[in-house]
Design a protein around this motif. Structure first.
Motif, PDB file in Angstrom:
ATOM      1  N   LEU A 134     -30.917 -45.972 -49.673  1.00  0.00           N
ATOM      2  CA  LEU A 134     -29.904 -45.102 -50.276  1.00  0.00           C
ATOM      3  C   LEU A 134     -28.543 -45.448 -49.690  1.00  0.00           C
ATOM      4  CD1 LEU A 134     -31.767 -41.670 -49.800  1.00  0.00           C
ATOM      5  CD2 LEU A 134     -31.446 -42.841 -51.991  1.00  0.00           C
ATOM      6  N   MET A 135     -27.471 -45.044 -50.382  1.00  0.00           N
ATOM      7  CA  MET A 135     -26.142 -45.142 -49.786  1.00  0.00           C
ATOM      8  C   MET A 135     -25.994 -44.035 -48.743  1.00  0.00           C
ATOM      9  SD  MET A 135     -24.601 -47.658 -51.082  1.00  0.00           S
ATOM     10  CE  MET A 135     -22.978 -47.386 -50.362  1.00  0.00           C
ATOM     11  N   SER A 136     -25.287 -44.327 -47.660  1.00  0.00           N
ATOM     12  CA  SER A 136     -25.023 -43.280 -46.676  1.00  0.00           C
ATOM     13  C   SER A 136     -23.631 -42.694 -46.898  1.00  0.00           C
ATOM     14  CB  SER A 136     -25.085 -43.847 -45.256  1.00  0.00           C
ATOM     15  OG  SER A 136     -24.823 -42.798 -44.329  1.00  0.00           O
ATOM     16  N   PRO A 137     -23.535 -41.354 -46.991  1.00  0.00           N
ATOM     17  CA  PRO A 137     -22.214 -40.732 -47.205  1.00  0.00           C
ATOM     18  C   PRO A 137     -21.364 -40.739 -45.947  1.00  0.00           C
ATOM     19  CG  PRO A 137     -23.933 -39.062 -47.124  1.00  0.00           C
ATOM     20  CD  PRO A 137     -24.620 -40.370 -47.009  1.00  0.00           C
ATOM     21  N   SER A 138     -21.986 -41.171 -44.823  1.00  0.00           N
ATOM     22  CA  SER A 138     -21.259 -41.113 -43.545  1.00  0.00           C
ATOM     23  C   SER A 138     -21.725 -42.241 -42.630  1.00  0.00           C
ATOM     24  CB  SER A 138     -21.546 -39.758 -42.875  1.00  0.00           C
ATOM     25  OG  SER A 138     -21.490 -39.885 -41.463  1.00  0.00           O
ATOM     26  N   ALA A 139     -20.862 -42.669 -41.738  1.00  0.00           N
ATOM     27  CA  ALA A 139     -21.252 -43.704 -40.766  1.00  0.00           C
ATOM     28  C   ALA A 139     -22.157 -43.105 -39.695  1.00  0.00           C
ATOM     29  CB  ALA A 139     -20.017 -44.311 -40.134  1.00  0.00           C
ATOM     30  N   ASN A 140     -22.110 -41.764 -39.613  1.00  0.00           N
ATOM     31  CA  ASN A 140     -22.987 -41.061 -38.656  1.00  0.00           C
ATOM     32  C   ASN A 140     -23.771 -39.993 -39.396  1.00  0.00           C
ATOM     33  OD1 ASN A 140     -22.045 -42.301 -36.040  1.00  0.00           O
ATOM     34  ND2 ASN A 140     -20.100 -41.587 -36.897  1.00  0.00           N
ATOM     35  N   PRO A 141     -24.702 -40.402 -40.230  1.00  0.00           N
ATOM     36  CA  PRO A 141     -25.398 -39.468 -41.116  1.00  0.00           C
ATOM     37  C   PRO A 141     -26.272 -38.468 -40.371  1.00  0.00           C
ATOM     38  CG  PRO A 141     -26.360 -41.652 -41.279  1.00  0.00           C
ATOM     39  CD  PRO A 141     -25.154 -41.786 -40.412  1.00  0.00           C
ATOM     40  N   ILE A 142     -26.365 -37.289 -40.950  1.00  0.00           N
ATOM     41  CA  ILE A 142     -27.290 -36.265 -40.459  1.00  0.00           C
ATOM     42  C   ILE A 142     -28.428 -36.178 -41.466  1.00  0.00           C
ATOM     43  CG2 ILE A 142     -25.510 -34.982 -39.205  1.00  0.00           C
ATOM     44  CD1 ILE A 142     -25.381 -33.066 -41.652  1.00  0.00           C
ATOM     45  N   LEU A 143     -29.440 -35.386 -41.150  1.00  0.00           N
ATOM     46  CA  LEU A 143     -30.624 -35.318 -42.014  1.00  0.00           C
ATOM     47  C   LEU A 143     -30.242 -34.951 -43.451  1.00  0.00           C
ATOM     48  CD1 LEU A 143     -33.439 -36.059 -41.229  1.00  0.00           C
ATOM     49  CD2 LEU A 143     -33.940 -33.668 -40.683  1.00  0.00           C
ATOM     50  N   ALA A 144     -29.305 -34.044 -43.598  1.00  0.00           N
ATOM     51  CA  ALA A 144     -28.912 -33.581 -44.948  1.00  0.00           C
ATOM     52  C   ALA A 144     -28.399 -34.735 -45.802  1.00  0.00           C
ATOM     53  CB  ALA A 144     -27.854 -32.488 -44.837  1.00  0.00           C
ATOM     54  N   ASP A 145     -27.834 -35.780 -45.172  1.00  0.00           N
ATOM     55  CA  ASP A 145     -27.301 -36.926 -45.923  1.00  0.00           C
ATOM     56  C   ASP A 145     -28.411 -37.740 -46.590  1.00  0.00           C
ATOM     57  OD1 ASP A 145     -24.605 -36.414 -45.279  1.00  0.00           O
ATOM     58  OD2 ASP A 145     -24.877 -37.345 -43.299  1.00  0.00           O
ATOM     59  N   PHE A 146     -29.651 -37.549 -46.112  1.00  0.00           N
ATOM     60  CA  PHE A 146     -30.780 -38.273 -46.712  1.00  0.00           C
ATOM     61  C   PHE A 146     -31.280 -37.571 -47.981  1.00  0.00           C
ATOM     62  CE2 PHE A 146     -32.148 -41.546 -43.655  1.00  0.00           C
ATOM     63  CZ  PHE A 146     -31.386 -41.214 -42.543  1.00  0.00           C
ATOM     64  N   LEU A 147     -30.908 -36.298 -48.148  1.00  0.00           N
ATOM     65  CA  LEU A 147     -31.520 -35.483 -49.212  1.00  0.00           C
ATOM     66  C   LEU A 147     -30.885 -35.780 -50.567  1.00  0.00           C
ATOM     67  CD1 LEU A 147     -32.036 -32.135 -47.268  1.00  0.00           C
ATOM     68  CD2 LEU A 147     -33.580 -34.123 -47.506  1.00  0.00           C
ATOM     69  N   GLN A 148     -31.105 -37.004 -51.051  1.00  0.00           N
ATOM     70  CA  GLN A 148     -30.563 -37.452 -52.331  1.00  0.00           C
ATOM     71  C   GLN A 148     -31.723 -37.637 -53.325  1.00  0.00           C
ATOM     72  OE1 GLN A 148     -28.008 -40.954 -51.805  1.00  0.00           O
ATOM     73  NE2 GLN A 148     -27.734 -40.431 -49.646  1.00  0.00           N
ATOM     74  N   PRO A 149     -31.523 -37.293 -54.587  1.00  0.00           N
ATOM     75  CA  PRO A 149     -32.602 -37.485 -55.566  1.00  0.00           C
ATOM     76  C   PRO A 149     -32.936 -38.961 -55.732  1.00  0.00           C
ATOM     77  CG  PRO A 149     -30.562 -36.869 -56.669  1.00  0.00           C
ATOM     78  CD  PRO A 149     -30.304 -36.733 -55.209  1.00  0.00           C
ATOM     79  N   GLY A 150     -34.143 -39.231 -56.194  1.00  0.00           N
ATOM     80  CA  GLY A 150     -34.635 -40.601 -56.311  1.00  0.00           C
ATOM     81  C   GLY A 150     -33.813 -41.503 -57.218  1.00  0.00           C
ATOM     82  N   VAL A 151     -33.100 -40.885 -58.174  1.00  0.00           N
ATOM     83  CA  VAL A 151     -32.241 -41.701 -59.064  1.00  0.00           C
ATOM     84  C   VAL A 151     -31.105 -42.366 -58.283  1.00  0.00           C
ATOM     85  CG1 VAL A 151     -32.729 -40.494 -61.236  1.00  0.00           C
ATOM     86  CG2 VAL A 151     -30.946 -39.629 -59.690  1.00  0.00           C
ATOM     87  N   SER A 152     -30.862 -41.910 -57.054  1.00  0.00           N
ATOM     88  CA  SER A 152     -29.773 -42.502 -56.251  1.00  0.00           C
ATOM     89  C   SER A 152     -30.203 -43.771 -55.523  1.00  0.00           C
ATOM     90  CB  SER A 152     -29.292 -41.483 -55.200  1.00  0.00           C
ATOM     91  OG  SER A 152     -28.991 -40.260 -55.810  1.00  0.00           O
TER      92      SER A 152
END
Ligand code: P6P
Length: 335
Positions: A134-152
């Motif tokens: 997945l793309m990371s929304p941050s250079a220091n991602p937290i768990l919530a940043d992983f919660l992207q739907p599969g289409v992403s």
């Protein structure tokens, strides 16, 4: 027949767009991890690594020695490219950070199940590794940043440690299969443009859960078992390897439908299979190969995750069969 196209050649010829360099390097690191995992599995019994640990993973499952070994191999092989901001694994409760000395403003997230079907490993039945990028929304991602739907997902794939070791993946333009040449250590393109047959006469489900299923799934299986004498007017075959990667690879090759549906035993946990690093990556591959992947009532790739280890019901494979099962769920809702 000699095969000459390696994964690197294939990506050089076919991959376009802004993620080409990153995906090429990340897939190369994933391949190196899978080769090491294949060796670790192959020599598991010889090295005395077939046992279980006293520990349990986040899933509450007893961890096998190889679960932890393969998890460490995957982390070690994928943390050096500088492209990955963080990882998530079936075997680890929280975000897997990249060590400070290796961090380089990574833009991607890597999620994986390092050894799917591990209960099969000491009875010498095929197992696999599943991965998703997945793309990371941050250079220091937290768990919530992983919660992207599969289409992403940018890329999803699996390694299958079977009668041969294979790598199958998609970056959004179809599904390609590569087979490991033990002598050269290279994966060569042996299954270009994999497509799931629209129709099938083969289903994969753990029948021992029959009495716990919801009515639409019981109806579908009843009709398969009635065969020619029933409404389907054709006989069906059943397979159950208890290793999702092996089942789904078979379905990619010869069609079929795989089900781990919701059942009353699993109601509270939401299903058996994990969304982020099992259902989503395999669903991406299934859809790219012309199949369908649903919970029975929702397209798996559109589920908005609420937890990194959340579980979902899974019904996927040949389009016409999955459409039929979806229709049975819709009729249930209309009742
Ligand atoms: P059961 C393996 O543990 C797994 O997650 C999938 O790979 C497989 O399809 C399923 O569980 C098997 O479940 O209940 O038949 O052991």
């Amino acid at each position: 027949m000699a095969y000459h196209t390696t994964v690197k050649d294939f990506l050089a010829d076919h991959l376009q767009g802004p993620h080409k360099a990153a995906l090429t390097r990340m897939l190369d690191d994933i391949i190196n991890a899978c080769k090491k995992i294949a060796i670790a599995i192959d020599s598991g019994a010889l090295e005395g690594n077939m046992g279980s640990l006293a520990s349990e993973n986040i899933q509450g499952e007893v961890q096998k020695v190889l679960d932890v070994m393969t998890n460490n191999i995957f982390i070690e092989s994928n943390q050096r490219s500088g492209y990955i901001a963080a990882m998530a694994s079936e075997e680890v409760d929280n975000v897997i950070e990249i060590p400070e000395k290796l961090k380089k403003n990574g833009k991607y997230l890597l999620l994986f199940d390092p050894l799917d079907g591990s209960s099969n490993v000491n009875v010498n039945i095929s197992v696999g590794t599943i991965f998703s990028i997945l793309m990371s929304p941050s250079a220091n991602p937290i768990l919530a940043d992983f919660l992207q739907p599969g289409v992403s997902q940018l890329c999803a794939g699996y390694a299958l440690y079977g009668t041969s070791t294979m790598l199958v993946f998609t970056t959004g333009n179809g599904v390609s299969g590569f087979t490991l040449d033990i002598e050269s250590g290279e994966f060569y393109l042996t299954h270009p443009n994999m497509q799931i047959a629209t129709d099938t006469q083969e289903f994969a489900v753990n029948m021992s859960n029959y009495r716990f299923w919801q009515e639409p799934v019981q109806r579908y299986i009843d009709e398969c078992l009635q065969g020619e004498e029933g409404d389907r007017k054709k006989d069906f075959n059943m397979r159950w390897v208890a290793s999702m990667v092996a089942e789904m690879h078979r379905i990619l090759i010869r069609g079929g439908v795989f089900m781990y549906p919701i059942d009353s035993k699993l109601q509270t946990q939401g299903g058996k299979l994990r969304l982020m690093y099992e259902a989503n990556p395999i669903s991406y591959i299934v859809e790219q190969a012309g199949g369908l992947a649903t919970t029975g009532t929702q397209r798996i790739l559109e589920i908005v995750p609420t937890h990194i280890h959340q579980r979902v019901p899974v019904i996927m494979g040949s389009k016409s069969e999955v459409e039929r099962i979806i229709s049975y769920h819709q009729r249930k809702i209309r009742h």
